[in-house]
Design a protein around this motif. Structure first.
Motif, PDB file in Angstrom:
ATOM      1  N   ARG A 115       3.704   5.809  -3.196  1.00 17.58           N
ATOM      2  CA  ARG A 115       4.558   6.724  -3.957  1.00 17.58           C
ATOM      3  C   ARG A 115       5.461   5.889  -4.840  1.00 17.58           C
ATOM      4  NH1 ARG A 115       7.724  11.300  -1.543  1.00 17.58           N
ATOM      5  NH2 ARG A 115       8.801   9.745  -0.265  1.00 17.58           N
ATOM      6  N   PHE A 159      -1.888   6.593  -6.692  1.00 12.71           N
ATOM      7  CA  PHE A 159      -0.627   7.147  -6.207  1.00 12.71           C
ATOM      8  C   PHE A 159      -0.861   8.239  -5.154  1.00 12.71           C
ATOM      9  CE2 PHE A 159       1.368   5.393 -10.164  1.00 12.71           C
ATOM     10  CZ  PHE A 159       2.275   4.577  -9.510  1.00 12.71           C
ATOM     11  N   ASP A 212       7.608   5.880   5.044  1.00 14.65           N
ATOM     12  CA  ASP A 212       7.004   5.312   3.839  1.00 14.65           C
ATOM     13  C   ASP A 212       6.996   3.794   3.837  1.00 14.65           C
ATOM     14  OD1 ASP A 212       6.314   7.703   2.761  1.00 14.65           O
ATOM     15  OD2 ASP A 212       7.790   7.704   1.156  1.00 14.65           O
ATOM     16  N   PRO A 265      -0.225   9.414  -1.695  1.00 14.14           N
ATOM     17  CA  PRO A 265       0.745   9.038  -0.656  1.00 14.14           C
ATOM     18  C   PRO A 265       0.127   8.817   0.714  1.00 14.14           C
ATOM     19  CG  PRO A 265       0.962  11.360  -1.212  1.00 14.14           C
ATOM     20  CD  PRO A 265       0.028  10.763  -2.233  1.00 14.14           C
TER      21      PRO A 265
END
Length: 281
Positions: free
Chosen positions: A143, A187, A125, A189
């Motif tokens: 996220r 949002f 991430d 991901p």
């Protein structure tokens, strides 16, 4: 639900974190030290390992390397007695989940550990693109938990700044980063936002770039920054009509806490600039 392993069973910080996890009904146990932690990891899996608050970042990264030989996907929240920008960069490169130095907010640390103990999609991430103490660039997935993690690292990177300067910049960065993830990427991901922090002798600059199509200032009727002076809550009605979440104060907050807020022509890139009096380190 995955367990949380807490190192340093004899420290008050560890006990406070354990108490907060127990209150939230999150399984956890203590390890007395490094050897005990490795032994416990061989016996069973843990979603998160929280290091001892009295250790150094360097010691914790060495421990993390050993832990990953046993449990490759383990998440590590580093608590350390202090840190330097080089330490924080090393933690980012080592894919540490989060890094904290005193004063510790034990409830916030426990909440982060509990919220992410079962998260198996975190490992990539935050991608480091380039990093040195005066220039750090990362690419982050869109996220909410990733935004929180990045803000934790950003706070540690700027710990050497005057507290008022750091507080203002973190407030502005939070609002701009969340706006980028929400409005620029919904949002999603699979989308990413790029963030760069640059420290010069007299300024701290954050550059945020989202994957969206951008915006025009006149289209921001859902934001408080567009409210006419005679109607300071106009955006609230607009958001209710469009079914949007409460909020819309991000740009207003950011404008009020940095010295310059500069958008690109299409609006999907922004510079946050704060002037500081202390020399760079």
């Amino acid at each position: 639900m995955s367990r949380v392993l807490i190192l340093g069973s004899d420290t008050q910080v560890a006990r406070n974190i354990g108490d907060a996890l127990n209150t939230a009904s999150i399984p956890n146990e203590y390890a007395s030290g490094r050897a005990d932690a490795l032994r416990r990891l061989r016996m069973r899996s843990f979603g998160v390992v929280i290091t001892c608050a009295e250790s150094s970042v360097e010691e914790d990264l060495a421990l993390l390397e050993e832990m990953r030989h046993i449990r490759p996907g383990v998440k590590c929240i580093v608590l350390a007695r202090d840190s330097t920008p080089d330490d924080v960069i090393a933690a980012l490169r080592a894919r540490v989940f989060a890094c904290f130095t005193p004063p510790f907010d034990e409830r916030a640390i426990a909440s982060l550990a509990g919220d992410t103990a079962s998260d198996n999609h975190w490992e990539h991430d935050i991608q480091v693109l380039s990093a040195r103490p005066g220039w750090v660039s990362v690419r982050v997935s869109c996220r909410l938990i990733t935004a929180e993690r990045l803000l934790i690292f950003a706070k540690e990177l700027t710990n050497h700044l005057p507290s008022d300067v750091q507080t203002d910049m973190m407030h502005a960065l939070r609002e701009i980063l969340l706006n980028a993830m929400e409005h620029g990427a919904a949002f999603n991901p699979e989308q990413v936002v790029e963030v760069t922090a640059v420290r010069t002798a007299r300024t701290l600059v954050f550059h945020v770039r989202d994957p969206g199509a951008g915006f025009r200032q006149e289209s921001l009727t859902h934001s408080a920054v567009a409210n006419p002076a005679q109607d300071p809550t106009a955006h609230i009605r607009q958001r209710e009509e469009e079914g949007m979440r409460p909020g819309g104060y991000g740009l207003l907050v950011a404008n009020g806490t940095v010295d310059e807020l500069i958008y690109s022509e299409i609006g999907n890139e922004v510079l946050l600039i704060k002037y500081v009096d202390t020399p760079s380190t």
